[in-house]
Design an enzyme around this catalytic site. Structure first.
Site, PDB file in Angstrom:
ATOM      1  N   ASP A   1     -24.021  -7.767  -6.115  1.00 36.11           N
ATOM      2  CA  ASP A   1     -22.949  -6.869  -6.551  1.00 36.11           C
ATOM      3  C   ASP A   1     -23.124  -5.517  -5.852  1.00 36.11           C
ATOM      4  O   ASP A   1     -24.227  -4.947  -5.847  1.00 36.11           O
ATOM      5  CB  ASP A   1     -23.002  -6.677  -8.068  1.00 36.11           C
ATOM      6  CG  ASP A   1     -21.797  -5.909  -8.589  1.00 36.11           C
ATOM      7  OD1 ASP A   1     -20.834  -6.566  -9.014  1.00 36.11           O
ATOM      8  OD2 ASP A   1     -21.836  -4.664  -8.565  1.00 36.11           O
ATOM      9  N   ILE A   2     -22.050  -5.021  -5.236  1.00 31.36           N
ATOM     10  CA  ILE A   2     -22.117  -3.733  -4.545  1.00 31.36           C
ATOM     11  C   ILE A   2     -22.198  -2.615  -5.591  1.00 31.36           C
ATOM     12  O   ILE A   2     -21.384  -2.554  -6.510  1.00 31.36           O
ATOM     13  CB  ILE A   2     -20.889  -3.523  -3.642  1.00 31.36           C
ATOM     14  CG1 ILE A   2     -20.822  -4.627  -2.572  1.00 31.36           C
ATOM     15  CG2 ILE A   2     -20.928  -2.146  -2.977  1.00 31.36           C
ATOM     16  CD1 ILE A   2     -19.591  -4.553  -1.690  1.00 31.36           C
TER      17      ILE A   2
ATOM     18  N   GLU B   1     -16.213  -7.270  -6.001  1.00 32.94           N
ATOM     19  CA  GLU B   1     -17.322  -6.834  -5.135  1.00 32.94           C
ATOM     20  C   GLU B   1     -18.539  -7.734  -5.291  1.00 32.94           C
ATOM     21  O   GLU B   1     -19.662  -7.344  -4.947  1.00 32.94           O
ATOM     22  CB  GLU B   1     -17.687  -5.373  -5.454  1.00 32.94           C
ATOM     23  CG  GLU B   1     -18.292  -5.156  -6.827  1.00 32.94           C
ATOM     24  CD  GLU B   1     -17.265  -4.890  -7.907  1.00 32.94           C
ATOM     25  OE1 GLU B   1     -17.612  -4.207  -8.881  1.00 32.94           O
ATOM     26  OE2 GLU B   1     -16.107  -5.357  -7.779  1.00 32.94           O
TER      27      GLU B   1
END
Length: 664
Positions: A535-536, A578
């Site tokens: 996950d960004i 994301e």
């Protein structure tokens, strides 16, 4: 339903949509009441009250039912005014049959009588097939005669869809075929790009009709194979197909042009027609048809019209039989060559099948398909038959286009079929390498663009090649060109459907499919599986501060790093937003965590370099990794575990890797 079945259905739907004026779901093909009645045909739990309520919504239908129950035939002492009582008196089966037929009658008999496709004639055919199917089912003690009645009534619904909603109509199709004696379905596929059974199949799927009815509509011209999704309905299909055949030989086809339907041996074996008293069946159906005409107060084509149609059909059948007798060595046998490309969308399947058919039907000793490599500017022998044609010492068999001359060059430039022999061109490289005296070269085209070259010779038998073979083989090359283009388009569409459009990684559906297959592996293989959830960090903040274009760029950067980090046999995909997911095979805790660390580190390094582009925000990721454990009964449990590990990584400060294993 297998993945292949699903892919075939997607392809049929795409072909159907291309020929229709509007989206399938928006087409007004049959009334809502008719659709409900169709669905009721497979619902054993339907109550009389439900059917009564449905009938009450249609005034014309309600009036017809009341008129029927109060007719002289029933001689009731008092007049029936209640639909519910009328249904009870007539019987659920009879009322449903009458109601369904009336709905189709009212829809199909509203037509322009000047058109080639006569909908009244068509309705008579469907009604006859439905009534005869029901009678056959009763004679065979089939448990649900109503079901085959329904299937018989709508078995040719695809023709109506094409007539009323096609960009070109079924009337246009009839006008175009003239005296062509090929099978109707072959001609339909050539004209529309789809058959009426395919279109009917799409209709049934779109309106969620029972699988048994769908099977009849899709397969009444061809019995399903044992591996077909419709194999369990072969009896229902056979009953309607047999009724359809009997209707045709009596001159009651769906249109007066129809080529004769095929009576397959598998159909006869399924039915066991020796158990049927055909004379009694036909008498019963004649009575049924007369009663139906009276019920609907309509006049169907009379005996004279049917006799004329029957004469035409018999003449047509005689001409077909004569043509087969006199052309058994050429045109009749060519059908397998022409149809082979339509049996699959995989060139590895349909090209060898076509080459084999060429050899069988024209008695060639050898045949090959050369593909064109535009970058290397050469012809590459990609398929050959028999398989022994190219021994190991001749592979790969390539022909440099720059070195081609003479008739073969003319063949490629003018796109015309040629026969090349050693006497006129002794230096031809193909003749020399394959040690033959002559060969046929036929360009394979699509929209006049060269896509390949078809080759055939008689190097073993030394039988001469005749010029008259060329026009006979050209249609085969033409069909191959279409099939190769369709296969390419299908491959591109299939790939497009598997990829996330922004990152060009596999999408969530493909991630799930991969994990489904993975979880079917042996326990020894599963023990070495790891799933990572990426996950960004602070992605929303990046979007808000820098704009959505910057957010898209960040996603592409992460995807690029993942793409270059993956090992053969492993898997990466975008899971949504994301979030990304990777699946590692043949690894352990140290290997999985080390892989995740390398990804995290590379993304952080790239993020620092691009920080000015992202207004000073350094792009990082949090990664959660889960090793397989027997406690994960489903792949979703393992994804959930990796997701929890990722949230732990975020809670512990982000930009880090957290691994969960069975020990933790």
């Amino acid at each position: 339903m297998t993945d292949k079945d699903k892919d075939d259905i997607k392809l049929i739907k795409k072909a159907a949509q291309s020929i229709l004026k509007d989206e399938i779901k928006h087409l007004n093909i049959v009334s809502p009441v008719a659709l409900k009645l169709l669905r009721l045909s497979n619902d054993d739990n339907t109550k009389i009250e439900s059917l009564s309520q449905l009938i009450e919504t249609e005034p014309v239908l309600a009036a017809k039912i009341l008129n029927q129950v109060n007719s002289v035939a029933y001689a009731l002492p008092t007049k029936i005014t209640s639909i519910n009582r009328a249904v009870s008196m007539l019987g659920f089966s009879t009322v449903r049959q009458l109601a369904l037929t009336l709905q189709f009658h009212s829809k199909l008999t509203q037509q322009n009588s000047t058109k080639s496709f006569d909908l009244l004639f068509f309705w008579q055919h469907c009604l006859y097939v439905a009534l005869l199917s029901r009678r056959i089912a009763v004679a065979l003690k089939y448990p649900d005669p109503d079901l085959v009645y329904t299937g018989g009534l709508i078995h040719d619904i695809g023709k109506v869809v094409l007539e009323n909603h096609g960009r070109v109509t079924y009337s246009d199709f009839i006008a175009s075929i003239g005296n062509n004696k090929h099978s109707t379905q072959e001609q339909e596929r050539s004209f529309f790009g789809i058959t009426h059974t395919d279109m009917g199949h799409v209709f049934c799927l779109e309106w969620q009709l029972p699988a048994s009815v769908t099977a009849i509509v899709a397969c009444h011209h061809n019995q399903p194979t044992e591996t077909s999704q419709f194999a369990e309905f072969k009896t229902e299909i056979a009953i309607v197909a047999f009724a359809n055949y009997i209707a045709w030989i009596q001159g009651i086809g769906s249109a007066n042009y129809d080529s004769h339907p095929t009576l397959q041996s598998a159909l006869l074996q399924t039915l066991g027609i020796d158990r049927l008293n055909l004379e009694t069946l036909l008498q019963q159906v004649d009575q049924d048809m007369q009663s139906t005409q009276e019920f609907y107060d309509t006049h169907l084509p009379g005996l004279t019209t049917l006799r004329a149609t029957l004469v035409k059909a018999t003449i047509n059948l005689s001409q077909i039989s004569e043509a087969k007798a006199f052309t058994a060595d050429t045109s009749n046998r060519k059908s397998s060559c022409l149809t082979a490309p339509h049996h699959s969308l995989n060139p590895k399947d349909f090209i060898p099948r076509t080459l084999e058919a060429l050899q069988d039907e024209f008695s060639f000793d050898r045949s090959m398909m050369f593909m064109i490599d535009p970058k290397r500017r050469c012809l590459i022998a990609s398929y050959w038959w028999p398989k022994s044609i190219l021994p190991a010492e001749l592979q790969p068999f390539e022909v440099d286009i720059s070195g081609i001359s003479g008739l073969l060059l003319n063949c490629l430039r003018a796109k015309k079929a040629v026969i090349i022999d050693a006497k006129t061109e002794p230096g031809n490289s193909i003749i020399q390498r394959l040690k033959t005296t002559e060969f046929i070269a036929i360009p394979v085209l699509h929209h006049n663009n060269l896509v390949g070259l078809l080759y055939a010779d008689n190097s073993l038998s030394e039988k001469p090649m005749h010029e008259q073979l060329l026009p006979e083989i050209m249609p085969i090359a033409y069909e191959l060109g279409i099939a190769m283009f369709n296969a390419k388009q299908y491959g591109q569409e299939k790939k497009h459907a598997q990829l996330d459009h922004l990152t060009q990684l596999f999408n969530k559906r493909m991630v799930n499919n991969f994990l489904v297959e993975t979880f079917q592996e042996d326990a020894s293989i599963l023990a070495n599986i790891a799933v990572g959830f990426i996950d960004i960090d602070k992605f929303k903040l990046l979007n808000d501060n820098c704009g959505h274009q910057a957010g898209d760029d960040a996603l592409k950067i992460v995807a690029d790093i993942l793409r270059h980090s993956i090992r053969p046999g492993d898997f990466i995909g975008r899971y949504g937003g994301e979030e990304f997911l990777f699946v590692l095979k043949n690894t352990n805790e140290a290997g999985a965590k080390g892989y995740a660390e390398r990804i995290r580190s590379e993304i952080e390094r790239r993020g620092k370099i691009l920080s000015q582009r992202f207004h000073g925000q350094i792009m990082t990721v949090s990664i959660g990794v889960a090793m397989y454990s027997p406690r994960y009964g489903r792949y979703a449990d393992m994804i959930e575990a990796a997701d929890q590990a990722m949230y732990r990584a975020k809670n512990e400060g982000r930009n880090r890797v957290v691994l969960l294993s069975d020990k933790k």
